[in-house]
Write a protein that holds these residues in place. Structure first.
Motif, PDB file in Angstrom:
ATOM      1  N   ARG A  55       0.780  -1.552   0.047  1.00 53.96           N
ATOM      2  CA  ARG A  55       0.087  -0.139  -0.088  1.00 53.96           C
ATOM      3  C   ARG A  55       0.838   1.564   0.009  1.00 53.96           C
ATOM      4  NH1 ARG A  55      -5.628   0.290   0.397  1.00 53.96           N
ATOM      5  NH2 ARG A  55      -4.977   2.534   1.680  1.00 53.96           N
TER       6      ARG A  55
ATOM      7  N   GLU B 255      -5.283  -0.423  -4.274  1.00 51.84           N
ATOM      8  CA  GLU B 255      -6.266  -1.889  -4.703  1.00 51.84           C
ATOM      9  C   GLU B 255      -6.421  -2.769  -3.819  1.00 51.84           C
ATOM     10  OE1 GLU B 255      -3.468  -1.313  -6.654  1.00 51.84           O
ATOM     11  OE2 GLU B 255      -2.458  -2.972  -7.700  1.00 51.84           O
TER      12      GLU B 255
ATOM     13  N   ILE C   5      -5.436  -7.128  -8.520  1.00 54.04           N
ATOM     14  CA  ILE C   5      -6.640  -6.866  -9.013  1.00 54.04           C
ATOM     15  C   ILE C   5      -6.204  -6.661 -10.135  1.00 54.04           C
ATOM     16  CG2 ILE C   5      -7.094  -5.175  -7.755  1.00 54.04           C
ATOM     17  CD1 ILE C   5     -10.252  -8.172  -8.440  1.00 54.04           C
TER      18      ILE C   5
ATOM     19  N   ILE D  21      -9.436  -1.190 -15.475  1.00 51.72           N
ATOM     20  CA  ILE D  21     -10.680  -0.458 -16.336  1.00 51.72           C
ATOM     21  C   ILE D  21     -10.393  -1.303 -17.735  1.00 51.72           C
ATOM     22  CG2 ILE D  21      -9.846   1.418 -15.975  1.00 51.72           C
ATOM     23  CD1 ILE D  21     -12.310   2.271 -14.149  1.00 51.72           C
TER      24      ILE D  21
ATOM     25  N   GLN E  56     -14.515 -10.112 -13.136  1.00 43.49           N
ATOM     26  CA  GLN E  56     -14.672  -8.456 -13.116  1.00 43.49           C
ATOM     27  C   GLN E  56     -16.390  -7.820 -13.756  1.00 43.49           C
ATOM     28  OE1 GLN E  56     -11.363  -7.426 -14.072  1.00 43.49           O
ATOM     29  NE2 GLN E  56     -10.539  -6.391 -11.849  1.00 43.49           N
TER      30      GLN E  56
ATOM     31  N   THR F 107     -14.237  -6.167  -2.962  1.00 40.14           N
ATOM     32  CA  THR F 107     -14.277  -6.860  -4.170  1.00 40.14           C
ATOM     33  C   THR F 107     -13.127  -6.961  -4.621  1.00 40.14           C
ATOM     34  OG1 THR F 107     -16.091  -5.062  -4.713  1.00 40.14           O
ATOM     35  CG2 THR F 107     -15.544  -6.085  -6.700  1.00 40.14           C
TER      36      THR F 107
ATOM     37  N   ALA G 180     -15.169   0.396 -11.784  1.00 38.90           N
ATOM     38  CA  ALA G 180     -14.293   1.247 -10.948  1.00 38.90           C
ATOM     39  C   ALA G 180     -13.158   0.700  -9.551  1.00 38.90           C
ATOM     40  CB  ALA G 180     -13.906   3.060 -11.189  1.00 38.90           C
ATOM     41  N   LEU G 181     -14.311   0.029  -8.903  1.00 37.74           N
ATOM     42  CA  LEU G 181     -14.430  -0.327  -7.928  1.00 37.74           C
ATOM     43  C   LEU G 181     -13.219  -2.144  -7.962  1.00 37.74           C
ATOM     44  CD1 LEU G 181     -17.696   1.062  -6.473  1.00 37.74           C
ATOM     45  CD2 LEU G 181     -15.459   1.410  -5.580  1.00 37.74           C
ATOM     46  N   ALA G 182     -14.465  -2.855  -8.835  1.00 32.30           N
ATOM     47  CA  ALA G 182     -14.144  -4.205  -8.982  1.00 32.30           C
ATOM     48  C   ALA G 182     -12.848  -4.055 -10.074  1.00 32.30           C
ATOM     49  CB  ALA G 182     -15.003  -4.277 -10.416  1.00 32.30           C
ATOM     50  N   THR G 183     -12.046  -3.044 -10.540  1.00 35.48           N
ATOM     51  CA  THR G 183     -10.857  -3.096 -10.386  1.00 35.48           C
ATOM     52  C   THR G 183      -9.380  -2.305 -10.000  1.00 35.48           C
ATOM     53  OG1 THR G 183     -11.428  -0.893 -12.216  1.00 35.48           O
ATOM     54  CG2 THR G 183     -11.359  -3.631 -13.044  1.00 35.48           C
ATOM     55  N   GLY G 184     -10.134  -2.329  -8.509  1.00 34.01           N
ATOM     56  CA  GLY G 184      -8.882  -1.578  -7.802  1.00 34.01           C
ATOM     57  C   GLY G 184      -8.601   0.021  -7.682  1.00 34.01           C
ATOM     58  N   GLN G 185      -9.335   0.615  -9.161  1.00 34.03           N
ATOM     59  CA  GLN G 185      -9.113   1.814  -8.540  1.00 34.03           C
ATOM     60  C   GLN G 185      -8.659   2.721  -7.264  1.00 34.03           C
ATOM     61  OE1 GLN G 185      -8.399   1.381 -12.026  1.00 34.03           O
ATOM     62  NE2 GLN G 185      -8.334   4.025 -12.006  1.00 34.03           N
ATOM     63  N   PRO G 186      -8.102   3.740  -7.320  1.00 36.55           N
ATOM     64  CA  PRO G 186      -7.939   4.619  -5.775  1.00 36.55           C
ATOM     65  C   PRO G 186      -8.944   5.472  -5.493  1.00 36.55           C
ATOM     66  CG  PRO G 186      -6.998   5.455  -7.655  1.00 36.55           C
ATOM     67  CD  PRO G 186      -7.779   4.327  -7.931  1.00 36.55           C
TER      68      PRO G 186
ATOM     69  N   PHE H  96     -11.389   5.559  -2.627  1.00 35.61           N
ATOM     70  CA  PHE H  96     -11.682   5.682  -1.139  1.00 35.61           C
ATOM     71  C   PHE H  96     -11.121   6.549  -0.542  1.00 35.61           C
ATOM     72  CE2 PHE H  96     -13.063   0.892  -2.277  1.00 35.61           C
ATOM     73  CZ  PHE H  96     -14.339   1.195  -1.729  1.00 35.61           C
TER      74      PHE H  96
ATOM     75  N   ASP I 108      -8.468   6.636   1.437  1.00 36.08           N
ATOM     76  CA  ASP I 108      -7.184   6.544   2.098  1.00 36.08           C
ATOM     77  C   ASP I 108      -6.562   5.888   0.871  1.00 36.08           C
ATOM     78  OD1 ASP I 108      -5.206   6.298   4.225  1.00 36.08           O
ATOM     79  OD2 ASP I 108      -5.323   4.175   4.313  1.00 36.08           O
ATOM     80  N   ASP I 109      -7.507   6.102  -0.201  1.00 32.50           N
ATOM     81  CA  ASP I 109      -6.538   5.508  -1.274  1.00 32.50           C
ATOM     82  C   ASP I 109      -5.983   6.447  -1.760  1.00 32.50           C
ATOM     83  OD1 ASP I 109      -7.133   2.999  -0.754  1.00 32.50           O
ATOM     84  OD2 ASP I 109      -9.162   2.801  -3.194  1.00 32.50           O
TER      85      ASP I 109
ATOM     86  N   ILE J 159     -17.245   5.183  -0.581  1.00 40.46           N
ATOM     87  CA  ILE J 159     -17.380   5.084   1.160  1.00 40.46           C
ATOM     88  C   ILE J 159     -17.878   3.321   1.313  1.00 40.46           C
ATOM     89  CG2 ILE J 159     -18.510   5.055   3.100  1.00 40.46           C
ATOM     90  CD1 ILE J 159     -17.717   7.738   1.740  1.00 40.46           C
TER      91      ILE J 159
END
Ligand code: FES
Ligand code: FES
Lengths: 155, 771
Positions: free
Chosen positions: A27, A33, A73, A79, A86, A101, B18-24, B26, B28-29, B250
């Motif tokens: 991280r 991610e 991931i 994307i 996904q 997820t 975007a969430l399922a591919t881990g985009q920043p 959140f 704390d991202d 969130i």
């Protein structure tokens, strides 16, 4: 000390403190991610593939897996070029807040690698370490089944 | 099916890929250079006065930047409850208090260059505590002579601080005693619900920094960005205009992020140091020092005539708010106001409640918001009286539930911290819910008495539920929509999608109203500098209130588009125009113009203007969604283990704008509710310390703990909601406790009065029954 990993196909080298956890190292180096904060291996949000096995990074010492191949991931799909898992998660309403997820898809991906034809019980077991407070799991399971169908469809 | 193009369709959640591919996405991202990391020191005592704090040793540690205590922070009494202004919660807390009131109460905070250094510094803060006697039981707390938890100067909004009573509620209709006298059958029972936590997988997180102009920016995992701005301004005594709150994605909230508990600390550090600051809770902090559900003891007494019609209903609720009074009055009001109107046939009603302070963790908003605790008791007592009357559970509910065109005196008598609003039910299909649900679970085949000889016995149970949609005449949301050159629209609104899919629902509402595809709607939400106000994500208000605001704004934009089209077409009756597939079409002449062309015209050439509108929505009613829940369980008489086999939820949420997302809300709620019914429970030591603050010892359901869950959406049309919609996110958490309780009774003839239904309690109840 230094560690080397191959992450999502790229060679990387990081400076770490002995005793540092893989989750914190990754991280810190912008692999955001990877989620999770229980640090007990109990939520599964921090899972990645380490040498093809789904593992919690919060209970793995960074030094211990020196030279490992790591897939997050983003190594599964991006994307612009998402993996069928996904896509299936999006289509079947399996993503609510999305915080769990990445970890859940990692677990499902690992399952399908080893067992392209899992039973419902296999699917449930594969993600039972990935806690999700939003979905109640049903649509996640449906999404994994749907992805299996798509994958068998020869894509 | 319903003549809509985009309403009622399963559009994929717009942020899901975007969430399922881990985009920043959140809080704390993202990180900023030079960030200070904050860690907090907590009280080891349940009740104590801080006689002195010495931070000098800690300050000497290299790379420690700032230490905060009550001595160097503003002492502004406020509430942490992120509610509308004026908040109906008491002003009984400061950023740091001189007195600590539970194990886990805040004592000090350290901001340092790294988390490790901050942790190290915490160990070197010396605190002199004067221990005080503590009280953990709400009944004890209200007794004369109990330790007084809030004896500080200047607190306000507390009913009786000397007796530790946060709030006292009394609402009556008719003559309750006479009502019972004139009843043929009377049943009373009491159920006690436990401490539990929301457990969002993303914990609370806040990042603060100064922008290029020196203004404070708060990026935070919140359900209430506008209330964060207002309350941080209040606590730090700075103008609202100096603060910008940004809500990123969130990671779940369920009520716990309706509190302002990190933002003011992080903001204060940034203002003092001019550096970015970061404060992220650990899982343990999330359990101990964020917020919980209000533990409650609820007694319900029902009197009925021989024909099964209820004649009198009395409910008493004793709520434990823990150390601070956040959401005390309103949660407990909802225990009555969201339950009693369901059975409006009874002319005699009484609801009385007390909310007590204790020296335990602080309760706050939690999905279901008091209704969960109310239904836990009410729906079991309804089954008990049905049995006495020799009626079936579905039959007694059918003849007693509220119907279209009807009202209940409770709506008016019991509001959210003030008087409520009279309302008449305009959409409801409860008989249908009961009919379809009983059919799906196989009620009439299974209700016959189960075989008692087997070790594993099955049972079935049901519960009927209602909730609300927003808080009438209090909750307000607003939205702005504007047209771009390619016929796309920006939607800027204050609504707060915390994972529920609200942004997607909103895109569908705009699509339907303006005749464009959801892909052409760019939704940007909940940034206090950019979007209009919205009360935030709570009270089941997302689709109804925020969606209503977006709908109103879209209607205004539609008017503007039609006005411009008149001239283009040379036609003057806008009733002839329709918006479809990105075009305005005259049904009379067949003329057609694209929204893109209209945008180019109006932005650059003729009738120059930005086509855009802002609108608000506030409702004079809170249309309840309804649900009928059914469960089949298997109980092992030897181990006491309850296994949920099948769960059926028949739900009327009006028109489901996105049925797949509605289904997700229903199932997520049910599974959360099953966890609360079977395993989730805070365990405390003798001294009031929480001892199971991790996922190993506090078990939330995993994929292998869930039954086969079937959802049935029964569509009604709610005239007050956007495209007929009502709420869906909270109601379904209320079902599992009473449904499982009733199924346990059906299986084994036992009722467990103290939640959760653990194997030990099942075995004990079986033993007592045998004896
Ligand atoms: S953070 Fe690794 S399992 Fe929870
Ligand atoms: S989608 Fe929110 S925790 Fe799984």
């Amino acid at each position: 000390m230094k560690v080397h990993y191959k992450i999502n196909g790229e060679e990387k080298e990081f400076d770490i403190q002995p005793g540092e956890l893989l989750l914190d190292v990754l991280r810190r180096n912008n692999y955001t991610e990877i989620k999770g904060n229980c640090y007990l291996g109990t939520c599964g949000a921090c899972a990645v593939l380490i040498n093809e096995v789904a593992k919690a990074t919060c209970t793995t010492l960074a030094a211990q897996v020196n030279n490992a191949e790591i897939i997050t991931i983003k190594g599964i799909g991006t994307i612009s070029e998402p993996h069928l898992l996904q896509k299936a998660f999006v289509e079947k309403g399996a993503v609510q807040c999305g915080f769990c997820t990445p970890g859940t898809i990692i677990s499902a991906y690992a399952l399908l690698k080893n067992n392209p034809d899992p039973t419902e019980e296999d699917i449930k077991r594969s993600i039972d370490g990935n806690l999700c407070r939003c979905t109640g799991y049903v649509q996640q399971i449906e999404a994994i089944k749907f992805a299996i169908k798509l994958l068998k469809g020869g894509k | 099916m319903n003549g809509f193009e985009y309403i009622g369709k399963n559009i994929g959640k717009i942020d899901a890929m975007a969430l399922a591919t881990g985009q920043p996405l959140f809080t704390d991202d993202i990180s900023f250079p030079n960030t200070l990391h904050i860690k907090i020191l907590y009280s080891p005592h349940a009740h104590a006065i801080i006689e002195d704090i010495d931070t000098s040793e800690a300050e000497k540690i290299p790379r420690v930047k700032l230490i905060l205590t009550y001595k160097n922070t503003p002492q502004v009494l406020h509430t942490t409850a992120g509610q509308g202004w004026p908040e109906p919660s008491p002003y009984d807390t400061c950023m740091f208090n001189k007195k600590v009131r539970y194990v886990g109460d805040r004592v000090a905070a350290v901001a340092a260059e790294t988390e490790e250094i901050a942790y190290e510094a915490l160990k070197h803060i010396k605190v002199n505590y004067k221990k005080l006697p503590a009280v953990f039981d709400p009944e004890e707390a209200m007794k004369e002579g109990a330790p007084v938890i809030h004896d500080e100067e200047g607190i306000s909004g507390v009913y009786n601080p000397k007796r530790n009573i946060v709030s006292h509620i009394e609402v009556k209709a008719g003559d309750i005693e006479k009502g019972f006298e004139e009843s043929d059958v009377v049943v009373e029972d009491t159920f006690e619900m436990q401490y539990a936590q929301h457990c969002p997988i993303e914990p609370h997180a806040t990042i603060t920094y100064l922008d290029e102009y020196g203004r404070l920016v708060i990026r935070t995992s919140t359900q209430v960005p506008f209330h964060v701005r207002r309350i941080v301004a209040q606590v730090l005594e700075i103008p609202v205009q100096n603060i910008r709150v940004i809500k990123p994605r969130i990671g779940g909230g369920f009520g716990v992020k309706q509190e302002i508990i990190l933002e003011e600390i992080s903001a204060f550090v940034t203002l003092k140091t001019h550096r970015p600051a970061r404060l992220v809770y650990t899982r343990e902090e999330e359990f101990v020092s964020s917020r919980t559900r209000h533990p409650m003891k609820v007694t319900v007494k029902i009197g009925a005539k021989k024909n099964g019609i209820f004649n009198a209903i009395k409910m008493y609720a004793l709520s434990n708010n823990g150390a601070y009074g956040t959401h005390g009055l309103t949660v407990t009001s909802n225990t009555g106001s969201k339950t009693l109107p369901l059975y409006n046939k009874a002319p005699n009603i009484e609801f009385i409640a007390d909310v007590a302070y204790t020296n335990l963790p602080v309760a706050g908003a939690y999905r279901g918001y008091g209704a969960t605790q109310g239904y836990a008791a009410l729906e079991q007592v309804v089954d008990e009286i049905a049995e006495k009357l020799g009626m079936g559970p579905a039959e007694i509910r059918k003849i007693n539930h509220i119907k279209v065109g009807e009202t209940s005196p409770i709506f008016k008598a019991l509001g959210e911290g003030r008087e409520g609003v009279t309302q008449y039910i305009q959409s409801e299909a409860t008989d249908k819910l009961l009919e379809l649900g009983t059919k799906e679970i196989g009620w009439y085949e299974k209700i016959r008495k189960p075989a008692k000889e087997a070790t594993k016995v099955r049972g079935i149970g049901m519960a009927l539920l209602m909730q609300g949609s927003g808080i009438p005449l209090i909750d307000m949301g607003a939205a702005t929509i504007k047209l771009n050159e390619d016929g796309s629209f920006n939607v800027l609104y204050g609504g707060t999608d915390i994972g529920t899919g609200l942004d997607t629902v909103v895109a569908q509402i705009v699509s339907e109203t303006l005749g464009v595809k959801p892909e052409q709607i760019i939704v940007y939400a909940a940034d206090t500098d950019v979007t209009p106000f919205d009360k935030g994500a709570y009270a089941s208000s997302g689709t109804f209130i925020s969606g209503g605001a977006v709908y109103n704004a879209a209607l205004k934009v539609r008017e503007q588009i039609l006005e411009v089209t008149k001239e283009i077409f040379g036609e003057f009756n806008t009733k002839d125009f329709i918006l479809k597939d990105g075009f305005v079409i005259s049904e009379k002449s067949g003329k057609k113009v694209s929204l893109s062309e209209i945008a180019y015209q109006t932005l650059y050439l003729k009738k120059q203007q930005q086509i855009m509108a802002t609108s608000s929505f506030v409702s004079d009613s809170s249309p309840p969604p309804f649900a009928a829940h059914f469960i089949e369980i298997e109980v092992d008489k030897e181990t006491g283990i309850i296994t949920p086999i099948k769960y059926v939820a028949a739900v009327d949420c009006g028109v489901a704008i996105n049925p797949e997302l509605a289904k997700g809300q229903i199932i997520g709620s049910i599974v959360n509710g099953i966890g609360y019914a079977l395993t989730e429970e805070y365990k405390f030591s003798q001294t009031g310390k929480l001892i199971n603050s991790n996922f190993m010892e506090y078990r939330i359901p995993s994929s292998r703990d869930i039954p086969d869950i079937k959802t049935i959406l029964v569509e009604t049309y709610e005239p007050k909601g956007p495209y007929g919609a009502k709420s869906v996110a909270e109601i379904n958490i209320n079902g599992p406790i009473p449904a499982i309780g009733n199924a346990l009774y059906n299986a084994l003839g036992i009722r467990i009065h103290k939640l959760p239904y653990t194997p030990e309690k099942v075995l004990e109840a079986l033993k007592n029954k045998g004896a």
